[in-house]
Design a protein around this motif. Structure first.
Motif, PDB file in Angstrom:
ATOM      1  N   MET A   1       0.831  -1.192   0.000  1.00 56.08           N
ATOM      2  CA  MET A   1       0.000   0.000   0.000  1.00 56.08           C
ATOM      3  C   MET A   1       0.874   1.254   0.000  1.00 56.08           C
ATOM      4  SD  MET A   1      -2.742   1.155   2.844  1.00 56.08           S
ATOM      5  CE  MET A   1      -3.396  -0.487   3.060  1.00 56.08           C
ATOM      6  N   LYS A  99      -3.579  -6.893  10.614  1.00 59.50           N
ATOM      7  CA  LYS A  99      -5.026  -6.808  10.730  1.00 59.50           C
ATOM      8  C   LYS A  99      -5.494  -8.082  11.421  1.00 59.50           C
ATOM      9  CE  LYS A  99      -4.375  -6.504   6.484  1.00 59.50           C
ATOM     10  NZ  LYS A  99      -4.488  -6.644   5.037  1.00 59.50           N
ATOM     11  N   LYS A 100      -6.634  -7.981  12.091  1.00 59.97           N
ATOM     12  CA  LYS A 100      -7.054  -9.132  12.889  1.00 59.97           C
ATOM     13  C   LYS A 100      -8.388  -9.700  12.435  1.00 59.97           C
ATOM     14  CE  LYS A 100      -4.958  -7.951  17.256  1.00 59.97           C
ATOM     15  NZ  LYS A 100      -5.272  -7.309  18.519  1.00 59.97           N
ATOM     16  N   TYR A 129      -3.331 -11.541   8.006  1.00 61.09           N
ATOM     17  CA  TYR A 129      -4.228 -11.343   9.134  1.00 61.09           C
ATOM     18  C   TYR A 129      -3.727 -12.123  10.349  1.00 61.09           C
ATOM     19  CZ  TYR A 129      -7.829  -9.386   6.067  1.00 61.09           C
ATOM     20  OH  TYR A 129      -8.525  -8.600   5.206  1.00 61.09           O
ATOM     21  N   ASN A 176     -22.422  -4.993  14.071  1.00 63.12           N
ATOM     22  CA  ASN A 176     -22.898  -4.194  12.935  1.00 63.12           C
ATOM     23  C   ASN A 176     -22.766  -2.709  13.259  1.00 63.12           C
ATOM     24  OD1 ASN A 176     -25.656  -6.450  12.146  1.00 63.12           O
ATOM     25  ND2 ASN A 176     -23.561  -6.447  11.425  1.00 63.12           N
ATOM     26  N   ALA A 178     -20.741  -1.327  15.194  1.00 60.72           N
ATOM     27  CA  ALA A 178     -19.343  -0.900  15.250  1.00 60.72           C
ATOM     28  C   ALA A 178     -18.709  -0.945  13.860  1.00 60.72           C
ATOM     29  CB  ALA A 178     -18.565  -1.792  16.212  1.00 60.72           C
ATOM     30  N   GLY A 179     -19.501  -1.285  12.850  1.00 60.40           N
ATOM     31  CA  GLY A 179     -18.996  -1.275  11.476  1.00 60.40           C
ATOM     32  C   GLY A 179     -18.049  -2.421  11.166  1.00 60.40           C
ATOM     33  N   LYS A 195     -27.008  -7.939  10.054  1.00 63.86           N
ATOM     34  CA  LYS A 195     -26.368  -7.855   8.752  1.00 63.86           C
ATOM     35  C   LYS A 195     -25.190  -8.820   8.731  1.00 63.86           C
ATOM     36  CE  LYS A 195     -23.991  -4.479   6.501  1.00 63.86           C
ATOM     37  NZ  LYS A 195     -23.444  -3.153   6.647  1.00 63.86           N
ATOM     38  N   HIS A 357     -14.325  -9.183   0.296  1.00 63.60           N
ATOM     39  CA  HIS A 357     -15.152  -8.105   0.841  1.00 63.60           C
ATOM     40  C   HIS A 357     -14.321  -6.842   1.011  1.00 63.60           C
ATOM     41  CE1 HIS A 357     -16.760  -5.804   4.328  1.00 63.60           C
ATOM     42  NE2 HIS A 357     -17.859  -5.920   3.640  1.00 63.60           N
ATOM     43  N   SER A 358     -13.111  -7.031   1.525  1.00 58.09           N
ATOM     44  CA  SER A 358     -12.248  -5.889   1.785  1.00 58.09           C
ATOM     45  C   SER A 358     -11.788  -5.242   0.486  1.00 58.09           C
ATOM     46  CB  SER A 358     -11.055  -6.348   2.620  1.00 58.09           C
ATOM     47  OG  SER A 358     -10.257  -5.267   2.976  1.00 58.09           O
ATOM     48  N   LYS A 359     -11.753  -6.027  -0.588  1.00 59.56           N
ATOM     49  CA  LYS A 359     -11.372  -5.460  -1.887  1.00 59.56           C
ATOM     50  C   LYS A 359     -12.538  -4.751  -2.551  1.00 59.56           C
ATOM     51  CE  LYS A 359      -7.486  -8.245  -3.321  1.00 59.56           C
ATOM     52  NZ  LYS A 359      -7.097  -9.523  -3.893  1.00 59.56           N
ATOM     53  N   GLY A 360     -13.712  -4.828  -1.926  1.00 56.39           N
ATOM     54  CA  GLY A 360     -14.854  -4.124  -2.472  1.00 56.39           C
ATOM     55  C   GLY A 360     -15.703  -4.951  -3.404  1.00 56.39           C
ATOM     56  N   GLU A 361     -15.498  -6.278  -3.409  1.00 61.22           N
ATOM     57  CA  GLU A 361     -16.343  -7.110  -4.268  1.00 61.22           C
ATOM     58  C   GLU A 361     -17.681  -7.356  -3.590  1.00 61.22           C
ATOM     59  OE1 GLU A 361     -14.558 -10.705  -5.783  1.00 61.22           O
ATOM     60  OE2 GLU A 361     -12.589  -9.729  -5.788  1.00 61.22           O
TER      61      GLU A 361
ATOM     62  N   ARG B  59     -16.595   4.787   7.314  1.00 64.34           N
ATOM     63  CA  ARG B  59     -17.654   3.790   7.453  1.00 64.34           C
ATOM     64  C   ARG B  59     -18.957   4.498   7.798  1.00 64.34           C
ATOM     65  NH1 ARG B  59     -15.056   0.307  11.953  1.00 64.34           N
ATOM     66  NH2 ARG B  59     -14.408   2.391  12.495  1.00 64.34           N
ATOM     67  N   LEU B  61     -20.813   5.051  10.272  1.00 64.26           N
ATOM     68  CA  LEU B  61     -20.962   5.095  11.732  1.00 64.26           C
ATOM     69  C   LEU B  61     -21.010   6.550  12.159  1.00 64.26           C
ATOM     70  CD1 LEU B  61     -18.109   2.614  12.706  1.00 64.26           C
ATOM     71  CD2 LEU B  61     -20.513   2.078  12.409  1.00 64.26           C
ATOM     72  N   PRO B  90     -16.246  -1.475   1.855  1.00 68.10           N
ATOM     73  CA  PRO B  90     -15.287  -1.480   0.755  1.00 68.10           C
ATOM     74  C   PRO B  90     -15.990  -1.430  -0.605  1.00 68.10           C
ATOM     75  CG  PRO B  90     -14.654  -3.111   2.373  1.00 68.10           C
ATOM     76  CD  PRO B  90     -15.944  -2.541   2.838  1.00 68.10           C
ATOM     77  N   ARG B  91     -17.135  -2.117  -0.690  1.00 67.71           N
ATOM     78  CA  ARG B  91     -17.871  -2.159  -1.946  1.00 67.71           C
ATOM     79  C   ARG B  91     -18.248  -0.741  -2.404  1.00 67.71           C
ATOM     80  NH1 ARG B  91     -22.667  -5.782  -1.108  1.00 67.71           N
ATOM     81  NH2 ARG B  91     -23.534  -3.903  -0.258  1.00 67.71           N
ATOM     82  N   ARG B  94     -15.288   1.031  -3.765  1.00 68.96           N
ATOM     83  CA  ARG B  94     -14.966   0.578  -5.113  1.00 68.96           C
ATOM     84  C   ARG B  94     -15.881   1.243  -6.139  1.00 68.96           C
ATOM     85  NH1 ARG B  94     -12.069  -3.767  -6.471  1.00 68.96           N
ATOM     86  NH2 ARG B  94     -12.205  -4.431  -8.647  1.00 68.96           N
ATOM     87  N   GLU B 118      -7.169   0.286   5.706  1.00 62.05           N
ATOM     88  CA  GLU B 118      -6.730  -1.114   5.648  1.00 62.05           C
ATOM     89  C   GLU B 118      -7.484  -1.911   4.590  1.00 62.05           C
ATOM     90  OE1 GLU B 118      -7.164  -2.875   9.491  1.00 62.05           O
ATOM     91  OE2 GLU B 118      -5.529  -1.715  10.330  1.00 62.05           O
ATOM     92  N   LEU B 120      -8.546  -3.670   1.451  1.00 57.63           N
ATOM     93  CA  LEU B 120      -7.652  -4.125   0.387  1.00 57.63           C
ATOM     94  C   LEU B 120      -7.944  -3.442  -0.945  1.00 57.63           C
ATOM     95  CD1 LEU B 120      -7.614  -7.894   1.316  1.00 57.63           C
ATOM     96  CD2 LEU B 120      -5.892  -6.173   1.826  1.00 57.63           C
ATOM     97  N   VAL B 121      -9.111  -2.817  -1.053  1.00 58.11           N
ATOM     98  CA  VAL B 121      -9.452  -2.138  -2.303  1.00 58.11           C
ATOM     99  C   VAL B 121      -8.437  -1.030  -2.608  1.00 58.11           C
ATOM    100  CG1 VAL B 121     -11.091  -0.613  -1.151  1.00 58.11           C
ATOM    101  CG2 VAL B 121     -11.313  -0.996  -3.574  1.00 58.11           C
ATOM    102  N   PHE B 122      -7.801  -0.493  -1.557  1.00 53.97           N
ATOM    103  CA  PHE B 122      -6.822   0.589  -1.750  1.00 53.97           C
ATOM    104  C   PHE B 122      -5.394   0.062  -1.883  1.00 53.97           C
ATOM    105  CE2 PHE B 122     -10.097   2.554   1.103  1.00 53.97           C
ATOM    106  CZ  PHE B 122     -10.770   3.183   0.082  1.00 53.97           C
ATOM    107  N   GLU B 123      -5.227  -1.257  -1.863  1.00 55.68           N
ATOM    108  CA  GLU B 123      -3.888  -1.812  -1.745  1.00 55.68           C
ATOM    109  C   GLU B 123      -3.022  -1.456  -2.963  1.00 55.68           C
ATOM    110  OE1 GLU B 123      -2.304  -5.895   0.236  1.00 55.68           O
ATOM    111  OE2 GLU B 123      -3.645  -6.051  -1.460  1.00 55.68           O
TER     112      GLU B 123
END
Lengths: 386, 434
Positions: A1, A99-100, A129, A176, A178-179, A195, A357-361, B59, B61, B90-91, B94, B118, B120-123
């Motif tokens: 990054m 990341k955890k 992770y 949820n 807490a995002g 969710k 999910h984290s990649k935005g898919e 987010r 929140l 993240p979606r 994107r 953090e 990964l979309v920004f990686e």
């Protein structure tokens, strides 16, 4: 990054340094705490030699007896954890602190969940992770506390197999709020108001169909009477039995050698109850040719009852799961075949889903892992069996 | 000082544990909220000469919304341009990026909190979306603070232990009389099931009134009180050892809870039912306030009243107490009924926290409760122990459990550590009596 220039470079370098210094700091502090306690107790001891025994005497052994083992144990266990942290920044150069993922499974007594947990840990590590796996011990209150602790830590994702899909709702809502994205594995939570990013489970309906096909194959040309050992209160087992019946009905409708389901009894998914149920079935259906048990323990219980009744050759058993004991029984010819589940794939898929999910898919609400039929020939090739 | 320590030595251990966990959970914290937004905006203007094009990512929140709003305002004020603000997952980020790519916008910064950066979309932004230019991911300055010492976590600990601590009040009384009550875990389950069933079947389910819910909880508590009085009758009149009586009642109550609920959890409850377990009217969670009030009352009762002295007397030497005119049977009955009633209250709180009643609640709780009492310095042979010690013991257990969860110690190891602590406490109590 990529990160912004000097302002953040100093920050990134900072993390790698603090990664190590934090571990050292931890070691120093924990040592200091232990030394302090030894000193307190030592001082108290020497004091007691010079003074008459008084009320102070009561508290002295405590620091030694209670405090030391406790802190030593803690020191040892968490010490292992922090040394990991100290090595990572070097390895990954100046990447972020890890990341955890927080994982709370139904139980860790069952090897199935242990495998899921182990695979989340290893696949998570490959993707950068840090994974914590805890057991809910089938106690929803305990699981709730574990998830609240994950929220406080600010984990990147929470994975759980709910101990109680209804009672866990308020806790998932807290996550949820807490995002933090929530994923379920093996056991879904389909309640309104929560969710869940995605749910990963075995395709139980498909597995039941495979069991039906295995039964047709096992009985061959002649067909005959079969029984189902059920676990009715569990949704996944209902689906297994449903898939099995669908295939048998389709087979009968096609006009082939008829297979008749003569009994459906509760097995509790356990050996002892499976044994009793099979004894009862044999009393009323002496010509029985096949049994489909919704899991391996029930299948093994059935096998024991058949051996006792001297009908082990006459009746073919189809199990489900592919636990080590079940696989061994298939190898020994005690169970004809199992649709086996893949807890290892479930663990890997969960991490894959978290990364995607984290990649935005966009993820589907549910990801089903297909089963695969495991027969004696597969068992012969299986290197995990002796 | 030494007198205080001899009585409350456990508190030193508790403080040492807190210090220990604070040290091992000393982690980087990611700031969010308005101040972090201003901080980040000033970092951007220092970093970039001219008009920076910024994508803000937060987010969905409340604190992130404040962060994003303040950041946007500050960037605009400094002459920068906010090309888009993402609030969500993240979606969503994107999608926003794809939109920017479609219109050919270039961006210089992706500004977000630690958490969103953090994603990964920004990686590999520059590689994945070459038309964006060469954006830099930037976050507010982080600071270090122990996860353990976050206000949220401390409240979390208090909330997590409230049920065990409240049940431990009754257990302390019973143990001080030289007895034991193994049925508390099952009573928690029974009371949770009864209270939720009363609400569902008689109180109007989801539409139950506060009055109806209160009555339902009182009724559940009363039933458990009756069970407690039955146990105490067995113990006093028929001289059956408390261990046996309460072991039997443990099975009976657990079986009843499973029967009454058909093994399912009962969840047809109004939203307001969570007031007791999750509300926080006075800044502290209501369950924690209730716990503190009960401890204050119990402490006064044990140290300032005749009843308290009698409880110690019965546990110290029952025969001597009888000869001195202490109504031994009535005192014992009081202890067991109080214990059952407090266990029932614990069950109601648990049902409220989880907004459902299930027969699996309270499993193994009798052991945690007894552990809290014993770690708190009460003697299993009776006549010794005090409420403050029990509270310390309960918190010690909670801190160890919470701390182990925060430091990523796995479940198997957690059991080993907790077991060692309890064993050490009992060893200590043996040594005191040598």
């Amino acid at each position: 990054m990529r990160r912004a220039g000097s302002y953040l470079e100093s920050w990134t370098v900072g993390t790698s340094v603090t990664g190590t210094s934090q571990a050292e700091f931890t070691l120093i502090v924990s040592r200091a705490v232990i030394l302090l306690l030894i000193q307190i107790s030592g001082a108290a001891m020497s004091e007691s030699r010079t003074q008459l025994p008084g009320p102070t005497r009561q508290f002295r052994p405590m620091q030694l007896v209670l405090g030391l083992p406790m802190l030593l144990a803690m020191f040892l266990f968490s010490g292992c954890g922090t040394s990991d942290v100290a090595e990572k920044p070097k390895e990954l150069k100046a990447v972020r602190p890890t990341k955890k993922i927080g994982v709370s499974l139904l139980t860790l007594d069952n090897p199935f969940f242990k495998v899921i947990g182990d695979h989340i840990t290893s696949a998570g590590k490959e993707n950068g992770y840090e994974v914590t796996v805890v057991s809910g011990d089938k106690d929803v209150a305990k699981q709730g506390n574990q998830i609240k602790d994950f929220i406080v830590q600010g984990v990147s994702a929470i994975v759980l197999s709910p101990c109680d899909s209804k009672a866990i709702v308020p806790v998932i809502q807290e996550a949820n709020a807490a995002g933090i994205p929530v994923f379920t594995v093996d056991i879904p939570c389909n309640e309104p108001g929560v969710k869940i990013t995605t749910q990963i489970a075995t395709n139980n309906l498909g597995g039941g169909r495979e069991a039906g096909e295995a039964m047709i194959e096992a009985l061959g040309e002649s067909g005959g009477q079969v029984a189902v050992l059920h676990l009715k209160q569990v949704e996944s087992c209902q689906l297994r039995a449903q898939g099995f019946k669908d295939v048998i009905e389709a087979h009968n409708a096609a006009g082939k050698a008829k297979i008749e389901i003569v009994a459906e009894l509760e097995s509790g998914g356990a050996k002892d109850l499976g044994y009793k149920a099979t004894e009862d079935i044999l009393q009323s259906n002496p010509d029985l040719r096949g049994i489909f048990a919704i899991n391996d323990p029930a299948a093994l219980g059935a096998r024991a009852a058949l051996e006792k009744a001297g009908k082990a050759q006459q009746v073919k058993i189809i199990g489900f799961d592919g636990q080590p004991e079940g696989k061994q029984a298939i190898k020994d010819g005690k169970i004809y075949a199992d649709p086996i589940q893949f807890p290892d794939k479930m663990g890997d898929q969960i991490v894959d889903a978290i990364v995607r999910h984290s990649k935005g898919e966009t993820l589907p609400p549910q990801i089903l892992i297909p089963t695969s039929l495991y027969r004696q020939a597969d068992a012969a090739k299986d290197t995990e069996l002796q | 000082m030494s007198g205080l320590l001899s009585k409350h030595g456990m508190i030193l251990v508790l403080l040492a544990l807190c210090a220990f966990f604070s040290a091992v959970t000393y982690r980087e914290q990611s700031p969010t909220g308005a101040a972090a937004g201003r901080d980040l905006a000033s970092a951007i203007s220092k970093e970039f000469q001219g008009t920076p094009q910024v994508l803000i990512v937060a987010r969905d929140l409340p604190e992130d919304a404040a962060f994003a709003a303040e950041l946007e305002k500050a960037i605009r004020a400094a002459g920068g341009q906010v090309v888009a603000t993402v609030k969500g997952e993240p979606r969503d980020a994107r999608e926003a990026i794809l939109k920017l790519v479609a219109v050919g916008t270039k961006i210089d910064f992706v500004a977000g909190t630690q958490t969103t950066s953090e994603w990964l979309v920004f990686e590999n932004l520059a590689a994945d979306f070459p038309t964006l230019g060469d954006p830099k991911v930037i976050t507010p300055r982080s600071y270090f603070w122990p996860n353990f010492l976050k206000a949220d976590n401390l409240l979390n600990i208090a909330n997590q232990i409230a049920v065990i601590a409240i049940v431990a009040i009754g257990m302390t009384m019973v143990i001080i009389t030289g007895g034991i009550d193994l049925s508390v875990g099952s009573l928690i389950a029974l009371s949770a099931v009864l209270a939720t069933r009363f609400i569902r079947d008689a109180g109007g389910a989801e539409n139950a009134s506060p009055m109806g819910m209160t009555l339902a909880c009182l009724a559940a508590t009363a039933v458990c009180g009756l069970i407690g009085s039955f146990s105490s009758l067995m113990i006093t009149r028929f001289a059956v050892p408390p261990f046996i009586v309460t072991l039997a009642m443990m099975l009976v109550c657990s079986g009843l809870a499973f029967t009454l609920s058909s093994g399912q959890s009962i969840y047809q409850l109004p939203e307001s039912f969570v007031w007791l377990g999750r509300g926080a009217d006075l800044g502290l969670p209501n369950a924690v306030v209730l716990m503190l009030v009960l401890y204050a009352i119990a402490d006064v009762l044990m140290s300032r009243t005749q009843l308290g002295r009698y409880l110690y007397a019965v546990g110290g030497n029952r025969e001597a107490a009888r000869l001195a005119g202490v109504p031994v049977e009535r005192i014992l009955m009081f202890a067991y009924i109080a214990c059952a009633v407090l266990a029932a209250l614990g069950g109601v709180i648990m049902a409220s926290q989880l907004r459902s009643g299930s027969p699996t609640y309270g499993n193994m709780y009798e052991l945690y409760v007894i552990a809290a009492v014993v770690v708190g310095g009460a003697s299993l042979s009776g006549g010794e122990g005090h409420m403050f010690g029990t509270l310390t013991g309960a918190f010690t257990i909670a801190v160890i459990q919470n701390g182990m969860n925060l430091t990523n110690i796995e479940s198997y190891t957690q059991k080993v550590v907790l077991g060692l602590v309890i064993l050490a406490a009992v060893l200590f109590e043996k040594m005191r009596h040598r």
